[in-house]
Design a protein around this motif. Structure first.
Motif, PDB file in Angstrom:
ATOM      1  N   ALA A  25     109.121  18.736 105.395  1.00 43.60           N
ATOM      2  CA  ALA A  25     108.326  19.624 106.253  1.00 43.60           C
ATOM      3  C   ALA A  25     108.219  21.004 105.617  1.00 43.60           C
ATOM      4  CB  ALA A  25     108.966  19.728 107.640  1.00 43.60           C
ATOM      5  N   SER A  26     107.141  21.705 105.957  1.00 38.96           N
ATOM      6  CA  SER A  26     106.889  23.033 105.382  1.00 38.96           C
ATOM      7  C   SER A  26     107.633  24.138 106.109  1.00 38.96           C
ATOM      8  CB  SER A  26     105.386  23.335 105.414  1.00 38.96           C
ATOM      9  OG  SER A  26     104.903  23.319 106.747  1.00 38.96           O
ATOM     10  N   VAL A  27     108.382  23.811 107.164  1.00 38.71           N
ATOM     11  CA  VAL A  27     109.194  24.787 107.886  1.00 38.71           C
ATOM     12  C   VAL A  27     110.651  24.346 107.821  1.00 38.71           C
ATOM     13  CG1 VAL A  27     107.341  25.457 109.432  1.00 38.71           C
ATOM     14  CG2 VAL A  27     108.863  23.608 110.101  1.00 38.71           C
ATOM     15  N   GLY A  28     111.562  25.305 107.912  1.00 39.34           N
ATOM     16  CA  GLY A  28     112.969  24.969 107.943  1.00 39.34           C
ATOM     17  C   GLY A  28     113.340  24.319 109.261  1.00 39.34           C
ATOM     18  N   ILE A  29     114.096  23.231 109.195  1.00 35.05           N
ATOM     19  CA  ILE A  29     114.471  22.481 110.395  1.00 35.05           C
ATOM     20  C   ILE A  29     115.970  22.222 110.344  1.00 35.05           C
ATOM     21  CG2 ILE A  29     114.141  20.370 111.735  1.00 35.05           C
ATOM     22  CD1 ILE A  29     111.377  20.129 110.519  1.00 35.05           C
ATOM     23  N   ILE A  30     116.654  22.509 111.460  1.00 36.01           N
ATOM     24  CA  ILE A  30     118.066  22.170 111.581  1.00 36.01           C
ATOM     25  C   ILE A  30     118.305  21.592 112.969  1.00 36.01           C
ATOM     26  CG2 ILE A  30     118.875  23.900 109.952  1.00 36.01           C
ATOM     27  CD1 ILE A  30     119.679  25.636 112.342  1.00 36.01           C
ATOM     28  N   ALA A  31     119.368  20.800 113.066  1.00 33.80           N
ATOM     29  CA  ALA A  31     119.837  20.289 114.347  1.00 33.80           C
ATOM     30  C   ALA A  31     121.242  20.829 114.567  1.00 33.80           C
ATOM     31  CB  ALA A  31     119.835  18.768 114.357  1.00 33.80           C
ATOM     32  N   THR A  32     121.531  21.267 115.808  1.00 36.21           N
ATOM     33  CA  THR A  32     122.844  21.831 116.112  1.00 36.21           C
ATOM     34  C   THR A  32     123.455  21.133 117.312  1.00 36.21           C
ATOM     35  OG1 THR A  32     121.893  23.548 117.552  1.00 36.21           O
ATOM     36  CG2 THR A  32     122.180  24.085 115.217  1.00 36.21           C
ATOM     37  N   ARG A  33     124.776  21.100 117.310  1.00 40.95           N
ATOM     38  CA  ARG A  33     125.581  20.670 118.454  1.00 40.95           C
ATOM     39  C   ARG A  33     126.604  21.770 118.708  1.00 40.95           C
ATOM     40  NH1 ARG A  33     122.186  17.504 118.959  1.00 40.95           N
ATOM     41  NH2 ARG A  33     122.258  15.231 119.192  1.00 40.95           N
ATOM     42  N   GLU A  34     126.499  22.388 119.881  1.00 39.35           N
ATOM     43  CA  GLU A  34     127.387  23.501 120.231  1.00 39.35           C
ATOM     44  C   GLU A  34     127.352  24.584 119.157  1.00 39.35           C
ATOM     45  OE1 GLU A  34     131.203  21.845 120.938  1.00 39.35           O
ATOM     46  OE2 GLU A  34     130.601  20.830 122.792  1.00 39.35           O
ATOM     47  N   LEU A  35     126.117  24.879 118.695  1.00 40.66           N
ATOM     48  CA  LEU A  35     125.841  25.925 117.714  1.00 40.66           C
ATOM     49  C   LEU A  35     126.546  25.682 116.377  1.00 40.66           C
ATOM     50  CD1 LEU A  35     125.918  29.082 119.995  1.00 40.66           C
ATOM     51  CD2 LEU A  35     123.946  27.750 119.248  1.00 40.66           C
ATOM     52  N   LEU A  79     118.523  25.003 126.960  1.00 42.62           N
ATOM     53  CA  LEU A  79     119.139  23.688 126.947  1.00 42.62           C
ATOM     54  C   LEU A  79     119.319  23.152 128.361  1.00 42.62           C
ATOM     55  CD1 LEU A  79     120.416  21.500 125.175  1.00 42.62           C
ATOM     56  CD2 LEU A  79     122.585  22.710 125.356  1.00 42.62           C
ATOM     57  N   ARG A  80     119.771  24.036 129.264  1.00 40.65           N
ATOM     58  CA  ARG A  80     119.947  23.601 130.651  1.00 40.65           C
ATOM     59  C   ARG A  80     118.612  23.275 131.314  1.00 40.65           C
ATOM     60  NH1 ARG A  80     123.955  27.696 130.580  1.00 40.65           N
ATOM     61  NH2 ARG A  80     122.433  29.194 131.387  1.00 40.65           N
ATOM     62  N   ALA A  81     117.579  24.071 130.983  1.00 38.29           N
ATOM     63  CA  ALA A  81     116.266  23.850 131.600  1.00 38.29           C
ATOM     64  C   ALA A  81     115.457  22.783 130.887  1.00 38.29           C
ATOM     65  CB  ALA A  81     115.480  25.161 131.624  1.00 38.29           C
ATOM     66  N   GLY A  82     115.882  22.395 129.693  1.00 40.30           N
ATOM     67  CA  GLY A  82     115.121  21.410 128.942  1.00 40.30           C
ATOM     68  C   GLY A  82     113.802  21.941 128.426  1.00 40.30           C
ATOM     69  N   ALA A 104     113.064  26.665 119.188  1.00 39.80           N
ATOM     70  CA  ALA A 104     114.118  25.708 119.506  1.00 39.80           C
ATOM     71  C   ALA A 104     113.750  24.923 120.756  1.00 39.80           C
ATOM     72  CB  ALA A 104     115.450  26.431 119.715  1.00 39.80           C
ATOM     73  N   TYR A 105     114.167  23.671 120.767  1.00 40.66           N
ATOM     74  CA  TYR A 105     113.994  22.859 121.963  1.00 40.66           C
ATOM     75  C   TYR A 105     115.157  21.884 122.060  1.00 40.66           C
ATOM     76  CZ  TYR A 105     112.070  19.404 118.679  1.00 40.66           C
ATOM     77  OH  TYR A 105     111.900  18.551 117.632  1.00 40.66           O
ATOM     78  N   ALA A 106     115.414  21.478 123.272  1.00 41.57           N
ATOM     79  CA  ALA A 106     116.580  20.641 123.523  1.00 41.57           C
ATOM     80  C   ALA A 106     116.335  19.232 123.013  1.00 41.57           C
ATOM     81  CB  ALA A 106     116.910  20.623 125.009  1.00 41.57           C
ATOM     82  N   SER A 107     117.378  18.656 122.419  1.00 40.60           N
ATOM     83  CA  SER A 107     117.330  17.245 122.037  1.00 40.60           C
ATOM     84  C   SER A 107     118.347  16.495 122.890  1.00 40.60           C
ATOM     85  CB  SER A 107     117.663  17.084 120.550  1.00 40.60           C
ATOM     86  OG  SER A 107     118.967  17.525 120.274  1.00 40.60           O
ATOM     87  N   PRO A 121     118.702  16.329 126.239  1.00 40.71           N
ATOM     88  CA  PRO A 121     119.395  17.252 127.156  1.00 40.71           C
ATOM     89  C   PRO A 121     120.227  16.562 128.219  1.00 40.71           C
ATOM     90  CG  PRO A 121     117.046  17.148 127.640  1.00 40.71           C
ATOM     91  CD  PRO A 121     117.248  16.378 126.372  1.00 40.71           C
ATOM     92  N   SER A 122     119.888  15.323 128.560  1.00 38.35           N
ATOM     93  CA  SER A 122     120.639  14.622 129.603  1.00 38.35           C
ATOM     94  C   SER A 122     121.759  13.774 129.037  1.00 38.35           C
ATOM     95  CB  SER A 122     119.675  13.741 130.420  1.00 38.35           C
ATOM     96  OG  SER A 122     119.039  12.791 129.564  1.00 38.35           O
ATOM     97  N   GLY A 123     121.921  13.744 127.707  1.00 39.63           N
ATOM     98  CA  GLY A 123     122.956  12.926 127.110  1.00 39.63           C
ATOM     99  C   GLY A 123     124.332  13.560 127.211  1.00 39.63           C
ATOM    100  N   SER A 124     125.307  12.820 126.676  1.00 34.11           N
ATOM    101  CA  SER A 124     126.684  13.317 126.743  1.00 34.11           C
ATOM    102  C   SER A 124     126.930  14.464 125.775  1.00 34.11           C
ATOM    103  CB  SER A 124     127.660  12.168 126.451  1.00 34.11           C
ATOM    104  OG  SER A 124     127.380  11.616 125.159  1.00 34.11           O
ATOM    105  N   THR A 125     126.166  14.507 124.672  1.00 36.65           N
ATOM    106  CA  THR A 125     126.314  15.599 123.684  1.00 36.65           C
ATOM    107  C   THR A 125     124.952  16.215 123.413  1.00 36.65           C
ATOM    108  OG1 THR A 125     126.095  14.004 121.880  1.00 36.65           O
ATOM    109  CG2 THR A 125     128.326  14.547 122.606  1.00 36.65           C
ATOM    110  N   PRO A 126     124.432  17.005 124.345  1.00 37.24           N
ATOM    111  CA  PRO A 126     123.109  17.607 124.128  1.00 37.24           C
ATOM    112  C   PRO A 126     123.146  18.594 122.972  1.00 37.24           C
ATOM    113  CG  PRO A 126     124.178  18.575 126.041  1.00 37.24           C
ATOM    114  CD  PRO A 126     125.040  17.436 125.607  1.00 37.24           C
ATOM    115  N   GLY A 127     122.025  18.742 122.295  1.00 38.08           N
ATOM    116  CA  GLY A 127     121.932  19.663 121.167  1.00 38.08           C
ATOM    117  C   GLY A 127     120.587  20.354 121.151  1.00 38.08           C
ATOM    118  N   MET A 128     120.315  21.003 120.040  1.00 38.05           N
ATOM    119  CA  MET A 128     119.068  21.750 119.886  1.00 38.05           C
ATOM    120  C   MET A 128     118.470  21.439 118.524  1.00 38.05           C
ATOM    121  SD  MET A 128     118.730  23.696 122.668  1.00 38.05           S
ATOM    122  CE  MET A 128     117.651  25.050 122.207  1.00 38.05           C
TER     123      MET A 128
END
Length: 711
Positions: free
Chosen positions: A313-323, A370-373, A396-399, A401-408
């Motif tokens: 992708a032409s933009v930087g992308i990261i996934a986080t769990r608890e920052l 994250l809480r609001a999804g 950023a958007y929630a990934s 959000p209803s799971g046991s380990t929500p992330g961003m």
């Protein structure tokens, strides 16, 4: 692969310099003489999965598939017979492990040294990954085409020229027009309406939905909540079916890789039954939900393809769990200047923030999202691995959000250059605003000055025109007084010398004329007339002094006289509101623009009169004087009143252009602003003292010698 007998292993030898040069080339290279392989560099050996010791046992075409070996051998022979490079060809190579690779090869004749037999130099480029990507794209395209073509919802696609490129079966059934009739057609509206009207897809392609959409579709047109940049409306189409149909129409743009609109897709849902009964509406809604669920399932099938494109992708992308960073792509490493051998797994996101305050604020916003999804868009300063500051847009958007380990999921774009350009633009805009404000102020003050100059010229002209008749009327009254006095003296002389019985006719006329009353009253009438003419002449002279048309340049002027003349001109504004007290000091001639200072006096006197409360009569005090300050003589003129006064917040703004405390239509807000500018032009200043309920005092200071520019 085909191997040659040991007796044929007489491969040509390359000079050491040539061999070293070919070895340094990063592209895969192979050299042969048509029968023997002379050399293959490391890149070629890795491609074939062979070692250098295995090459002599292979023929030049042995590494190709069996069906292409003959073609490869002929290609090499043609190269030996040709001077230049041959056209490229594609060969499917088979490695030692049996893996097939698609190669693009180019042959060029090579003479290793003078007098030596020519050789064939093959340059190979591995196309396997490119073919894999092409096949993946074709597969995705076929899947998307089937989704559009076989979907139960009527839909069609147009390109940038409004030509229909897709017309699925559901759309053909809805409109009664087959894809054969509509593909390539530019007048799509004919399938839906008897009169020409651009479709919603055409408005999106033209970029005119916001400007022309309401004109064609009224208030029913709105942004679709499903997709960004998509629109929807619901309308009745009398041309469809025997009784017409209600359709819910949605349209969205189709964009190319560069983000430009290259077409639009429009879907049409028949909602006729919903308008007939609520029960049928619920059934139709269930069908739509089923369609959405089906499409959602189909879109999940494309997850692997999207995963492949994520890395590039032409933009930087990261996934986080608890920052904590759990994964990232290459563009993220490029933006944050990460070392090539550094793993970001489990790296704290705090590492890239300038301070704790920024990190905690973003953490709070991310937690709320994250809480609001919902998604989060934020721009802020970050620091790269090397410590360089960059301005980054974070989306950023929630990934899950209803799971046991929500992330961003985070998308990063380096907007440092945009930020610098915006800051420069803001600075330029503020400078332009300040310049425009100054120009507007100067223009309005110039306009006011021109108006006052025009009024002054008009007043001077009127004064001049009035002065002429007043002069000869005044002269005639003096002459008339002398004539009347002589006539009265003559009549009295006649009366004193009258002898004998008076003539009855003369007695009657004398009684009718009442000569005694005339002799007593006529001098009084002439005196009143002369006094009135003197007052008129004084007013005319004051008008001339106020206008100062004959004194438009810098000159020495009597400010006491100018103040008195200005008071007489505006007396009509003052005499019904306040009494005037004078405390004039002895002033030397002051070098000034007398007409402009008269305007300052006029504004201050009129404002003082308007400050008087309606329930009582006030007092205005005019005072002048001279003082020595900073080794210079300064003349001061003071206008004080006992009116309503001003609070501090009003005093701070009274010299701003267009600021006024008077009702709308009764003040321009330019009087004190223009007075301030005139006094500044004279190198002077204006002092003001005021308090609510205690009145106001303005004191104007001007140098007696005038500003340096006037000398």
């Amino acid at each position: 692969m085909n191997a040659r007998p040991a007796a044929d292993l007489d491969a040509p030898t390359l000079p050491a310099g040539l061999r070293a040069g070919l070895e340094a080339v990063s592209a895969a290279l192979l050299v042969h003489d048509g029968e023997h392989i002379a050399f293959a560099n490391d890149a070629m050996l890795r491609l074939l999965g062979r070692t250098a010791d295995e090459l002599p046992a292979l023929s030049p075409q042995a590494w190709a598939t069996a069906s292409q070996q003959e073609q490869l051998r002929d290609y090499g022979r043609r190269c030996l017979d040709s001077e230049g490079a041959l056209p490229v060809m594609e060969i499917e190579a088979v490695s030692a492990s049996g893996t097939s690779r698609h190669l693009e090869i180019t042959a060029r004749r090579l003479t290793p040294e003078p007098g030596a037999a020519p050789l064939v130099l093959l340059t190979c480029q591995d196309l396997s990954d490119m073919r894999h990507v092409q096949n993946s794209l074709l597969e995705v395209g076929r899947v998307m085409y089937q989704i559009v073509e076989n979907g139960p919802v009527a839909s069609y696609v147009i390109d940038a020229t409004h030509r229909v490129t897709h017309w699925n079966a559901a759309c053909a059934q809805l409109t009664g027009r087959s894809s054969g009739q509509m593909l390539g057609e530019q007048e799509t509206w004919r399938a839906f309406s008897a009169q020409a009207r651009p479709t919603l897809a055409e408005l999106i392609v033209d970029g005119s939905v916001e400007t022309d959409g309401a004109r064609h579709y009224g208030l029913a047109l709105h942004h679709s909540p499903l997709l960004e940049d998509s629109y929807a409306y619901e309308g009745f189409f009398p041309q469809l079916g025997p009784n017409g149909r209600w359709l819910y129409v949605t349209a969205a743009p189709l964009r190319g890789i560069d983000g430009q609109v290259m077409g639009a897709i429009e879907t049409l849902q028949d909602v006729t039954m919903r308008h007939e009964a609520e029960e049928q509406l619920r059934q139709h809604q269930a069908e739509l939900e089923s369609i959405v669920a089906q499409r959602t399932a189909e879109l999940r099938l494309t997850h692997q393809e999207l995963e492949a494109f994520l890395e590039n992708a032409s933009v930087g992308i990261i996934a986080t769990r608890e920052l904590q960073i759990s994964r990232s792509n290459k563009k993220f490493a490029e933006i944050l200047e990460l070392p090539a051998d550094l793993s970001v797994a489990e790296m704290p996101l705090r590492r890239f923030f300038l301070d704790d305050a920024d990190f905690h604020e973003l953490s709070r916003l991310a937690s709320n999202a994250l809480r609001a999804g919902t998604s989060l868009v934020q721009e802020m300063w970050l620091q790269t691995w090397t410590g360089r500051r960059i301005w980054v847009q974070l989306i950023a958007y929630a990934s899950n959000p209803s799971g046991s380990t929500p992330g961003m999921w985070w998308l990063l774009q380096d907007h440092s250059e945009v930020m610098r350009a915006q800051e420069e633009l803001v600075r330029n805009y503020r400078n332009i605003q300040e310049t425009n404000a100054r120009l507007e102020e100067a223009q309005n003050q110039l306009l006011q000055s021109e108006k006052m100059a025009s009024i002054g010229q008009l007043a001077a002209g009127v004064a001049h025109e009035i002065n002429n008749p007043i002069g000869f009327v005044n002269s005639n009254l003096g002459t008339l007084r002398r004539y009347v006095e002589q006539l009265l003296a003559l009549v009295q002389a006649y009366a004193s010398r009258e002898r004998g019985a008076p003539d009855p006719e003369l007695a009657r006329l004398k009684q009718a004329a009442d000569l005694e009353f005339i002799a007593e009253d006529l001098p009084s009438l002439l005196g009143d007339s002369e006094d009135g003419l003197s007052r008129v002449r004084k007013i005319v002279q004051d008008l001339k002094d106020f206008s100062r048309v004959d004194h438009a340049d810098w000159q020495d002027a009597d400010l006491n006289q100018g103040l008195e003349s200005t008071l007489n001109v505006v007396m009509n504004e003052v005499k019904y509101r306040a009494d005037v007290k004078r405390a004039y000091g002895t002033l030397p001639p002051v070098r000034c623009l007398a007409g402009q200072l008269n305007q300052v006096f006029m504004n201050l006197i009129v404002n003082a009169a308007h400050a008087m409360p309606a329930e009582r009569r006030g007092t205005i005090t005019l005072a002048t004087g001279v003082e020595a300050q900073d080794e210079r003589d300064w003349a001061w003129i003071e206008v004080a009143d006992d009116g309503c006064g001003m609070p501090p917040e009003v005093q701070r703004r009274i010299f701003e252009p267009f600021y006024t405390t008077k009702p709308v239509g009764q003040g321009t807000g330019l009087g004190l602003s223009m007075a301030f500018s005139i006094v500044q032009k004279h190198g002077g200043r204006i002092e003001v003292q005021s308090a609510p309920g205690e009145g106001t005092r303005f004191r104007v200071w001007v140098p007696v010698a005038g500003p340096v520019s006037s000398r």
